[in-house]
Design a protein around this motif. Structure first.
Motif, PDB file in Angstrom:
ATOM      1  N   THR A 106      -8.908   0.327  -2.008  1.00  0.00           N
ATOM      2  CA  THR A 106      -8.518  -0.970  -1.449  1.00  0.00           C
ATOM      3  C   THR A 106      -7.360  -1.520  -2.265  1.00  0.00           C
ATOM      4  O   THR A 106      -7.417  -1.561  -3.498  1.00  0.00           O
ATOM      5  CB  THR A 106      -9.680  -1.984  -1.500  1.00  0.00           C
ATOM      6  OG1 THR A 106     -10.854  -1.367  -0.970  1.00  0.00           O
ATOM      7  CG2 THR A 106      -9.334  -3.227  -0.705  1.00  0.00           C
ATOM      8  N   ARG A 107      -6.293  -1.942  -1.597  1.00  0.00           N
ATOM      9  CA  ARG A 107      -5.138  -2.493  -2.308  1.00  0.00           C
ATOM     10  C   ARG A 107      -4.747  -3.879  -1.844  1.00  0.00           C
ATOM     11  O   ARG A 107      -4.007  -4.581  -2.535  1.00  0.00           O
ATOM     12  CB  ARG A 107      -3.921  -1.573  -2.144  1.00  0.00           C
ATOM     13  CG  ARG A 107      -4.142  -0.208  -2.743  1.00  0.00           C
ATOM     14  CD  ARG A 107      -2.841   0.544  -2.981  1.00  0.00           C
ATOM     15  NE  ARG A 107      -3.153   1.904  -3.400  1.00  0.00           N
ATOM     16  CZ  ARG A 107      -3.468   2.256  -4.651  1.00  0.00           C
ATOM     17  NH1 ARG A 107      -3.479   1.346  -5.602  1.00  0.00           N
ATOM     18  NH2 ARG A 107      -3.757   3.512  -4.937  1.00  0.00           N
ATOM     19  N   ILE A 129     -14.682  -4.493  -0.396  1.00  0.00           N
ATOM     20  CA  ILE A 129     -13.787  -3.865  -1.370  1.00  0.00           C
ATOM     21  C   ILE A 129     -14.430  -2.590  -1.897  1.00  0.00           C
ATOM     22  O   ILE A 129     -15.581  -2.601  -2.332  1.00  0.00           O
ATOM     23  CB  ILE A 129     -13.479  -4.826  -2.541  1.00  0.00           C
ATOM     24  CG1 ILE A 129     -12.791  -6.085  -2.001  1.00  0.00           C
ATOM     25  CG2 ILE A 129     -12.595  -4.145  -3.585  1.00  0.00           C
ATOM     26  CD1 ILE A 129     -12.630  -7.173  -3.049  1.00  0.00           C
ATOM     27  N   LEU A 132      -6.194  -6.858  -6.319  1.00  0.00           N
ATOM     28  CA  LEU A 132      -5.613  -6.625  -4.993  1.00  0.00           C
ATOM     29  C   LEU A 132      -4.458  -7.588  -4.738  1.00  0.00           C
ATOM     30  O   LEU A 132      -4.332  -8.611  -5.399  1.00  0.00           O
ATOM     31  CB  LEU A 132      -6.676  -6.833  -3.907  1.00  0.00           C
ATOM     32  CG  LEU A 132      -8.020  -6.133  -4.093  1.00  0.00           C
ATOM     33  CD1 LEU A 132      -8.963  -6.530  -2.962  1.00  0.00           C
ATOM     34  CD2 LEU A 132      -7.841  -4.628  -4.147  1.00  0.00           C
ATOM     35  N   ALA A 146      -8.838 -11.691  -4.509  1.00  0.00           N
ATOM     36  CA  ALA A 146      -7.833 -10.631  -4.627  1.00  0.00           C
ATOM     37  C   ALA A 146      -7.494 -10.398  -6.092  1.00  0.00           C
ATOM     38  O   ALA A 146      -7.507  -9.274  -6.586  1.00  0.00           O
ATOM     39  CB  ALA A 146      -6.584 -11.006  -3.835  1.00  0.00           C
ATOM     40  N   CYS A 202       0.844  -1.206   0.000  1.00  0.00           N
ATOM     41  CA  CYS A 202       0.000   0.000   0.000  1.00  0.00           C
ATOM     42  C   CYS A 202       0.869   1.242   0.000  1.00  0.00           C
ATOM     43  O   CYS A 202       0.744   2.088   0.898  1.00  0.00           O
ATOM     44  CB  CYS A 202      -0.894   0.013   1.233  1.00  0.00           C
ATOM     45  SG  CYS A 202      -1.974  -1.412   1.375  1.00  0.00           S
TER      46      CYS A 202
END
Lengths: 375, 371
Positions: free
Chosen positions: B137-138, B125, B171, B166, B74
């Motif tokens: 959102t990461r 998310i 993500l 993800a 992030c």
């Protein structure tokens, strides 16, 4: 590389390897979980460091960077803080800007003089005046000094100067932190007991892993309240180690055994500097060698610091190029008198080698046949 | 009374073995910040290989391992990470991902088995259409084994599913694998297979594996390169760190094979505790090396731990009605029996004191304790 010859590593005093006594101490250390607060070796060491530095409490941390980061952040724990420090200080140049990127603290630099000090009047002028201008200023909370000052050549800040800066801090309601990575070098060179030297400071960071020779770590010293906050921030940053007594045992040996050898490092640094001064292509300011560091400039434009270090490496001598024309050498207790002589000889040979290979290259560029190097 | 302390507060209390001490004393070292420490380098390569990732990085603690991992994934301002409401990162790491890293946490409820519902993760998310008022959102974080849920294992199937979520949403996935080897052993799944879906994993050496200090982060080369710089920035760059890596390497070599015994002993303790009146244990909840048990209202966990300490048994009260015990390889079978005996005695002592107290408040004369 010349076979059978030990490497003479003058890149930094961080390269010191743990002694036999340190290794034995690590292996035998009485340990427990320091995060719960019960590692006896860590506690004993921290108590001793606090006593030695004349402060109430101490905290062992993995590195000097963390020691400084924690110190700045604890003194400046309110958002919108500013710290005054030297433009050429280790914190400002070599710590990834962490006080800002990690801690949100704003730096205000004041020029470092060649002797490592900052002018007192410039420090005072840098303190933010919140009357009338407060709406657009951060709040100055801290002044940082560095002793010895690395980038200025391992220069010592005197007790008098330190006390003066302490006065400025007190007058303006600021704290004073000393990056004392090499504070013992300063104490020895000045002949001033280390606790006297740092008396004016609210906190000091001290490296064990440099000239004192321990494998890992630094210590922060300060008031009980300061160290309590430091302990939490250390955990937050991820520096809370479990059976850390294994490292503190070695650090304790470092302090016990190696402080007494620092004077020899300083003597050898002077011998080294004198030897370098005799080499045509280099220039050294002998009066600038106060502790264990030697900076020298290369006056011959045909010799680059990078090339010099490369050629030295072939002779098992390691040095650090620090700019387009200067090189730094740092002496530590694992460098002997004969290592110093060897380093000087290699310097001379390296300079000659570079100049003669330049000469050969010039000859080649003139259209002649390949030289004896087969180029 | 035996002077040996049976310390069940955590598996972090393990002390270095003789083999570790010898390895530390004999370690070949160099300046790991200026270049490489050969012992550190060898250990990091071995950990990467073992976990099936490109590269690894030794750090002083699990907290730093997680902090670095979250912050590297992030690294843009305005990031958000999805993690369990009862996760170690969220509860026990000083909120560092936010206070130090500026990353915003979005919690999803942890189930008793350590998982978070897949649909709840997806619902958490952030929709990019809302970017004007949403962070981005990461990252998703899992914890395996899950400490606060009782040392529960996340299956490889569940982990892969979260990995799919993800990937579908662009993500990254980080696993707080402080006790990943416990999970691997309990599930009978090779550790590299278990974490295959993850972009990064943090693994503790100083807990059940017994090393004195440290954790390791594993991930891609590019990730570890960034992690190395952040480690320096946070102050985790140590010099002749091979002295610690030598011990950690011994731990991985010698102690992974002993984890199954820890799990067996945990089950024995749980079975023994379930026989003690006024204590309740859910035997099915003991999957690895942790045992959580509840106490009836007349027994305070704090008091129980105090009386146990007098008998040289250390435990951790974790709430107003529960206690946690963590087994590690320095706890023997006879230690386990000793603990059960002490537990019984401690409970008895509390009950009889309570009884005496009641008698007292009825107006009787002072009891035999002189109160």
């Amino acid at each position: 590389m010349e076979l059978g010859r030990m490497v003479v590593d003058l890149r930094s005093d961080t390269v010191t390897k743990p002694s036999e006594a340190m290794r034995a101490a690590m292996a035998a250390a009485d340990v427990d979980d320091d995060v719960i607060g019960v590692d006896p070796t860590a506690r004993r060491f921290e108590t001793e460091m606090a006593r030695m530095m004349g402060k109430e409490a101490a905290l062992f941390v993995p590195s000097g960077t963390m020691a400084n980061l924690i110190s700045v952040l604890v003194h400046c724990d309110t958002r919108g803080s500013e710290v005054i420090l030297g433009h050429n200080s280790h914190i400002h140049i070599y710590e990834n800007g962490g006080i800002s990127t990690i801690g949100g603290v704003h730096p205000r630099t004041v020029p470092n003089n060649p002797d490592g000090t900052m002018d007192i009047d410039k420090i005072a002028a840098a303190v933010r005046n919140l009357d009338g201008g407060g709406i657009c200023y951060p709040t100055t909370r801290l002044i940082c000094l560095e002793n010895t000052h690395g980038n200025c050549g391992g220069k010592c800040l005197s007790a008098e100067y330190t006390d003066k800066v302490g006065e400025v801090a007190k007058t303006h309601g600021l704290k004073l932190h000393i990056d004392g990575a090499r504070i013992f070098n300063a104490s020895v060179a000045l002949g001033v007991p280390v606790d006297r030297l740092v008396r004016a400071a609210d906190s000091v960071s001290v490296c064990l892993s440099k000239g004192l020779g321990a494998p890992v770590g630094s210590v922060i010293v300060g008031s009980k309240a300061f160290i309590e906050k430091a302990k939490i921030l250390r955990k937050t940053l991820g520096g809370g180690m479990r059976q850390v007594g294994v490292l503190c045992a070695a650090a304790h040996v470092g302090v016990r055994d190696t402080v007494g050898k620092l004077a020899d490092d300083h003597r050898r640094a002077k011998v080294l500097a004198e030897g370098l001064k005799k080499i045509k292509q280099f220039t050294v300011d002998l009066s600038s060698v106060e502790t264990n560091m030697v900076y020298f400039d290369i006056t011959d434009p045909l010799i680059s610091p990078g090339k010099l270090c490369q050629v030295l490496k072939q002779r098992n001598v390691l040095a650090m190029a620090v700019s387009s024309k200067s090189v730094r050498l740092v002496v530590h207790y694992q460098i002997s008198d004969s290592d110093i002589q060897y380093a000087v000889t290699c310097m001379e040979e390296a300079a000659d080698e570079i100049l003669s290979s330049n000469a050969k290259s010039v000859h080649l560029a003139n259209g002649s046949t390949a030289n004896s190097y087969g180029n």
